[in-house]
Design a protein around this motif. Structure first.
Motif: not given
Length: 97
Positions: A17-26, A28-34, A41-51
């Protein structure tokens, strides 16, 4: 439901198991911390409840991930595909501020 926020997640990888913190500021953009560092995080796309998003990990080895997650309130579930290494489950919970 929006992906925006900070998510404490667990990725079920072949090396444990890998603990990763995902931070999405909007939507379309994000960063992961491990434990091995942080990466955008690149090419972030959101449609409804799915990203969907991609991550290029460089440490401890180079690995490209393609992720798809679904948000249900403050819970997140989905998967990360790592090419020849297979697909891993992702689960997480949004931090409440």
């Amino acid at each position: 439901m929006s992906i925006i926020g900070t998510w404490d997640t667990t990725v079920k990888s072949p090396v444990g198991d890998q603990a990763i913190v995902f931070e999405f500021s909007d939507q379309q953009t994000g960063v992961a911390q491990h434990a091995m560092g942080s990466f955008p995080l690149e090419n972030v796309q959101t449609s409804g409840d799915t990203s969907t998003f991609e991550a290029a990990i460089t440490s401890p080895m180079k690995l490209s991930l393609s992720c798809s997650v679904t948000v249900d309130g403050d819970d997140l579930t989905g998967s990360a595909s790592a090419g020849a290494f297979g697909t891993f489950a992702i689960t997480g919970h949004r931090r409440v501020v």
